[in-house]
Design a protein around this motif. Structure first.
Motif, PDB file in Angstrom:
ATOM      1  N   GLN A 174     -11.101   5.877 -10.767  1.00  0.00           N
ATOM      2  CA  GLN A 174     -10.516   4.994 -10.606  1.00  0.00           C
ATOM      3  C   GLN A 174      -9.052   4.904 -10.870  1.00  0.00           C
ATOM      4  O   GLN A 174      -7.941   5.288 -10.192  1.00  0.00           O
ATOM      5  CB  GLN A 174      -9.958   3.699 -11.759  1.00  0.00           C
ATOM      6  N   GLN A 175      -8.629   6.616 -11.183  1.00  0.00           N
ATOM      7  CA  GLN A 175      -7.290   7.435 -11.558  1.00  0.00           C
ATOM      8  C   GLN A 175      -7.027   7.984 -10.025  1.00  0.00           C
ATOM      9  O   GLN A 175      -6.046   7.818  -9.582  1.00  0.00           O
ATOM     10  CB  GLN A 175      -7.557   8.002 -12.277  1.00  0.00           C
ATOM     11  N   ARG A 176      -8.462   7.995  -9.575  1.00  0.00           N
ATOM     12  CA  ARG A 176      -8.119   9.025  -7.936  1.00  0.00           C
ATOM     13  C   ARG A 176      -7.634   7.822  -7.019  1.00  0.00           C
ATOM     14  O   ARG A 176      -6.925   8.104  -6.855  1.00  0.00           O
ATOM     15  CB  ARG A 176      -9.463   9.612  -7.892  1.00  0.00           C
ATOM     16  N   ARG A 188      -9.254  -5.949  -5.664  1.00  0.00           N
ATOM     17  CA  ARG A 188      -7.742  -6.765  -4.493  1.00  0.00           C
ATOM     18  C   ARG A 188      -9.123  -5.600  -3.417  1.00  0.00           C
ATOM     19  O   ARG A 188      -9.445  -6.805  -2.455  1.00  0.00           O
ATOM     20  CB  ARG A 188      -6.658  -6.419  -4.320  1.00  0.00           C
ATOM     21  N   THR A 189      -9.670  -4.817  -3.407  1.00  0.00           N
ATOM     22  CA  THR A 189     -10.086  -4.185  -2.384  1.00  0.00           C
ATOM     23  C   THR A 189     -11.200  -4.774  -1.827  1.00  0.00           C
ATOM     24  O   THR A 189     -11.994  -5.716  -0.895  1.00  0.00           O
ATOM     25  CB  THR A 189     -10.135  -2.690  -1.997  1.00  0.00           C
ATOM     26  N   GLY A 220      -3.319   4.424  -3.370  1.00  0.00           N
ATOM     27  CA  GLY A 220      -2.595   2.979  -3.291  1.00  0.00           C
ATOM     28  C   GLY A 220      -3.827   2.155  -3.597  1.00  0.00           C
ATOM     29  O   GLY A 220      -3.955   0.719  -2.535  1.00  0.00           O
ATOM     30  N   LEU A 221      -4.995   2.112  -3.641  1.00  0.00           N
ATOM     31  CA  LEU A 221      -6.490   1.520  -3.686  1.00  0.00           C
ATOM     32  C   LEU A 221      -6.286   1.294  -5.072  1.00  0.00           C
ATOM     33  O   LEU A 221      -6.973   1.273  -6.237  1.00  0.00           O
ATOM     34  CB  LEU A 221      -7.668   2.261  -3.368  1.00  0.00           C
ATOM     35  N   ALA A 225       1.197  -0.762  -0.131  1.00  0.00           N
ATOM     36  CA  ALA A 225      -0.323  -0.053  -0.105  1.00  0.00           C
ATOM     37  C   ALA A 225       0.994   1.397   0.149  1.00  0.00           C
ATOM     38  O   ALA A 225       2.155   1.920   0.165  1.00  0.00           O
ATOM     39  CB  ALA A 225      -0.446  -0.173   1.432  1.00  0.00           C
ATOM     40  N   ALA A 226      -0.229   2.124  -0.764  1.00  0.00           N
ATOM     41  CA  ALA A 226       1.176   3.305  -0.517  1.00  0.00           C
ATOM     42  C   ALA A 226       0.999   3.783   1.688  1.00  0.00           C
ATOM     43  O   ALA A 226       0.308   4.113   1.677  1.00  0.00           O
ATOM     44  CB  ALA A 226       0.668   4.526  -1.522  1.00  0.00           C
TER      45      ALA A 226
END
Length: 518
Positions: free
Chosen positions: A450-452, A462-463, A457-458, A12-13
């Motif tokens: 999606q870009q945002r 997967r989430t 880091g999302l 994750a970021a």
């Protein structure tokens, strides 16, 4: 050979690894002059006010700050700063320079051109282009009012100076284009035309098409068929497939909440069908009438997932065009286990959504909804502002039939976003979308969201899998379906993967046979 997928191993970021947000507008120049307000080094100082030297960025920000002055109580422009850094009016700050008063309307604002504020400049330019009084046209006069009275008229000024937008407004002013859907349909599609159409529809100056997404699909289909003009056999098959299979189904779905997604899916399936037929002609030197099951299997061997979108086309073709030939697309083997995150990773992304102040608040709130309730992005962008309610016992969010409690720690973030949503500086005002888009009357698009999400880091897929696995392991499927708005069958499948107890598994399977929650 395709690279094997990894599951839950991505990091994750963190604050240290967070990409700095892209600067909007012109690149910031540095120099030897220090701004006393922001501390940045600038090439030159714009003005000197009582609190020190002010750079151009701080000057522009100051002249866009309005509110109630804490010193005198008047509601007006607040360009100054007191000893504590609070924004105050120019009289209380002792600012006497005249560059913040418009010479036309007398309003407190930055002088944009010729001593006039941006609103007056935009009004004058629009009146010169649209000529609402020569001859008189009430709709054009209203269009001028709508565009000139947005919260940030500078954005309208930039848009109308673009080549396409300027030509479009000029043609409207010359009365060669009428403000109707039919007239706009005759123009080559461009962002300027689409933007103007959305403005006119949102502000009720023209009637919306029966379904805007259907209209967009029909225009796209005409363009796609035109691109295949040098392949008449393929164009003929694609036209029949698109018309008989997709267009008829879309017309039956007019007004559906997910019409945008259905139209996008149809476009992708038509595109992939065309690519397959082109591959048949170019790679195998066959015609659309002579390919066989062997060629379908070869086309899909080690293929990317998008190639499997030809499934509906092959089914339609086998039924309507191929006579007695048996053609089918084999079922794509799912990658197991499902892509997911570790709980540690998920908790880190939740922390990022809470703590990353440099990321837009709307992005953080959308991320938290997805992280905590696994709301699919297609539904997330369509949430209305009314789904968040403030009650005496706390704040609730309605994603299904049963509202869910928003954690007390996160309630201020949700409420702040609800009361001051982004993308309402120009023409997308008065909208009830929780996440407004850039276009008038539109919500944020899935690709943009999606870009945002990438910034914090999302990974949505997967989430979603990780969150549903966790929730189905804690809450029974029926209650969870009522809360999240999912179909019980979908949650039952995730419950099975979560390894719930056999007694609960049987109950989940029973619930899965009940009708889906809409």
């Amino acid at each position: 050979m395709a690279r094997p997928r990894t599951h839950g191993k991505a990091r994750a970021a963190t604050v240290a690894s967070l990409e700095p947000p892209k600067q909007q507008g012109r690149p910031r120049s540095s120099g030897s002059k220090k701004c006393d307000r922001c501390g940045r080094m600038a090439a030159k100082i714009r003005v000197h006010w009582p609190d020190g030297a002010i750079c151009g960025i701080c000057f522009t920000e100051a002249l866009h700050t309005h509110g109630r002055c804490p010193s005198c109580g008047d509601r007006r422009l607040l360009p100054g700063r007191d000893a504590d850094g609070e924004a105050i009016c120019r009289d209380c700050a002792g600012i006497t320079r005249p560059e913040m008063v418009c010479i036309r309307c007398g309003a407190e604002a930055e002088r944009f051109r010729g001593g006039a504020c941006a609103r007056c400049v935009v009004t004058g330019d629009l009146e010169a282009l649209l000529k609402p009084t020569n001859p008189p046209d009430l709709r054009l006069a209203r269009l001028v009012h709508v565009l000139a009275n947005v919260r940030r008229p500078e954005s309208i000024y930039t848009w109308m100076r673009g080549k396409r937008a300027h030509e479009l407004l000029t043609q409207i002013g010359e009365r060669s284009i009428e403000l109707t859907n039919e007239s706009l349909d005759q123009l080559p599609r461009s962002p300027a035309v689409d933007h103007l159409r959305d403005i006119l529809i949102h502000h009720r100056m023209i009637i919306a098409p029966e379904d805007r997404y259907l209209a967009i699909f029909e225009r796209w289909l005409a363009k796609r068929l035109d691109e295949l003009h040098d392949r008449p056999r393929i164009a003929s098959v694609i036209e029949q497939y698109a018309t008989w299979h997709h267009l008829s189904r879309l017309r039956m779905r007019i007004g559906a909440a997910n019409m945008d997604i259905a139209a996008r899916d149809a476009r992708q399936q038509i595109t992939e069908a065309g690519r397959f037929l082109i591959w048949v002609e170019d790679a195998k030197h066959l015609t659309v009438e002579t390919f066989t099951q062997i060629h379908i299997d070869e086309y899909l061997t080690d293929a990317v997932s998008t190639r499997y979108e030809i499934k509906n086309f092959i089914s339609w073709y086998a039924k309507n065009r191929s006579g007695q030939r048996q053609l089918y697309v084999p079922k794509r083997k799912a990658v197991l286990p499902l892509p997911s995150l570790t709980q540690k990773h998920r908790l880190q992304v939740i922390r990022n959504a809470i703590e990353f102040d440099q990321v837009a608040l709307g992005t953080r709130v959308a991320a938290l909804i997805h992280l905590l309730w696994a709301t699919p992005l297609t539904r997330l962008v369509q949430l209305k502002v009314t789904c968040i309610e403030l009650r005496p016992d706390g704040m609730r969010i309605a994603l299904g039939r049963t509202p869910s409690e928003i954690p007390e720690l996160l309630a201020p973030l949700f409420w702040q976003h609800r009361e001051d949503r982004t993308n309402q500086q120009t023409t997308n005002v008065g909208t009830d979308w929780l996440f407004p888009g850039y276009r008038a009357g539109r919500h944020l698009s899935v690709p943009t969201l999606q870009q945002r999400f990438h910034v914090i880091g999302l990974d949505p897929q997967r989430t979603r899998n990780t969150t549903l696995k966790s929730l189905t392991g804690q809450i029974d499927v029926h209650s969870l379906a009522q809360t999240l708005g999912y179909a019980p069958k979908t949650l039952a499948a995730h419950a099975e993967r979560a390894g719930i107890y056999m007694s609960r598994y049987v109950e989940a399977k029973r619930i899965a046979r009940t009708p889906a929650v809409r």
